[in-house]
Design an enzyme around this catalytic site. Structure first.
Site, PDB file in Angstrom:
ATOM      1  CG  ASP A 138      -1.911  -1.116   1.286  1.00 44.20           C
ATOM      2  OD1 ASP A 138      -1.672  -2.152   0.618  1.00 44.20           O
ATOM      3  OD2 ASP A 138      -2.922  -0.977   1.990  1.00 44.20           O
ATOM      4  CE  LYS A 201      -5.182   1.840   2.995  1.00 42.34           C
ATOM      5  NZ  LYS A 201      -3.924   1.274   3.541  1.00 42.34           N
ATOM      6  CE  LYS A 237      -6.508  -1.602   3.151  1.00 44.01           C
ATOM      7  NZ  LYS A 237      -5.101  -2.011   3.350  1.00 44.01           N
TER       8      LYS A 237
END
Length: 292
Positions: A138, A201, A237
């Site tokens: 990430d 995300k 996400k």
């Protein structure tokens, strides 16, 4: 007009904040119908179980990982979490301690949470994390580049990080609490997907406000449009401030209503959280349970 601006200009995703809020309100109004044991179990199996503390250590992360191992033994009838998410320097600790199958090793890397460091440092961080066993990475989009409209350098950096991650999934954090508007969130979503992101995300949960349902709606709408244009499925996400089963169900509802059942899989839907796993487990077993 360069290719980045062309991609942004061609998008038909709505960016009127009031319209987005109205669409979200409609979904939320009906979201309670998804508050079922089956959905709670799915959500539990979609969690990136996260510890991102200044006080994290090799021993604390090892114990954190062993709790995930133990979950398989104590609750064999339930799905385990989708991944364990830690700082990049702990990827080898998690990969060494993790005994159960089906749980990924995720890290935050690349100058998390601000993305304010040299690209070479970000590349090295990602490379070391993957070498240590991470199969999900990430990273935060460079919002300085975004603010200045420097989309070429922004995208080039993300593409290089994906190349460095190799087969590991790259989740690009947009930091929607900083972007604020639907227009900015749409632009950031498109640029991230244009740069080979495997997931987009919402947030770091560290500096700015965390996930919002409005941001989720815009991001999922962009994913849907991108899939229709390219045939490539990008995951979503949500992270930052999602603590209750009720909150999680609302994000489930947004994904289901915008993207459909195809995205209701841990391969394409994740929630980054720490306390949420216990909240969902409590909802499933019918009493307060603090396992993780």
């Amino acid at each position: 007009m360069d290719r980045y601006h062309k991609a942004l200009a061609s998008s038909q995703v709505i960016t009127d904040d009031s319209l987005v809020a109205g669409e979200v309100a409609k979904i939320v109004e009906e979201a309670s119908k998804y508050a079922t044991p089956e959905v709670y179990k799915f959500l539990l199996g979609s969690i990136d179980l996260t510890t991102l503390s200044t006080e994290d250590s090799e021993s604390s992360v090892a114990e954190f990982t062993r709790r995930v191992n133990a979950f398989d033994e104590e609750y064999p009838q339930l799905p385990n979490v989708a991944a364990i998410c830690v700082y990049s320097n702990f990827s080898e600790v998690v990969s060494t301690e993790l005994d159960v199958t089906g749980v990924d090793v995720a890290v935050v890397a690349g100058g998390f949470p601000s993305s304010q460091t040299f690209t070479a440092v970000k590349v090295a961080d990602v490379a070391l994390a993957v070498a240590g066993g991470a199969n999900e990475v990430d990273v935060v989009m460079n919002l300085g580049y975004f603010r200045d409209g420097n989309y070429e350098d922004l995208c080039d950096e993300l593409i290089e990080l994906k190349h460095t991650a190799k087969d590991a999934r790259l989740k690009v954090i947009l930091e929607t609490g900083a972007l604020k508007t639907a227009e900015n969130i749409k632009k950031a979503s498109i640029l991230a997907m244009f740069s080979d992101a495997d997931f987009i995300k919402t947030s770091t949960g560290k500096i700015y406000p965390g996930a919002s349902l409005e941001a989720a709606y815009v991001m999922c709408s962009c994913i849907k449009e991108y899939y229709a244009q390219t045939g490539r499925k990008v995951g979503f996400k949500a992270a930052g401030g999602i603590r209750t089963a009720e909150d999680a169900v609302k994000y489930y509802a947004v994904v289901k209503e915008v993207l459909g059942d195809e995205w209701l899989s841990p391969d394409f839907f994740r929630i980054g959280a720490s306390g949420l796993a216990n909240a969902l487990l409590s909802a499933i077993v019918g009493e307060e349970t603090k396992f993780f």
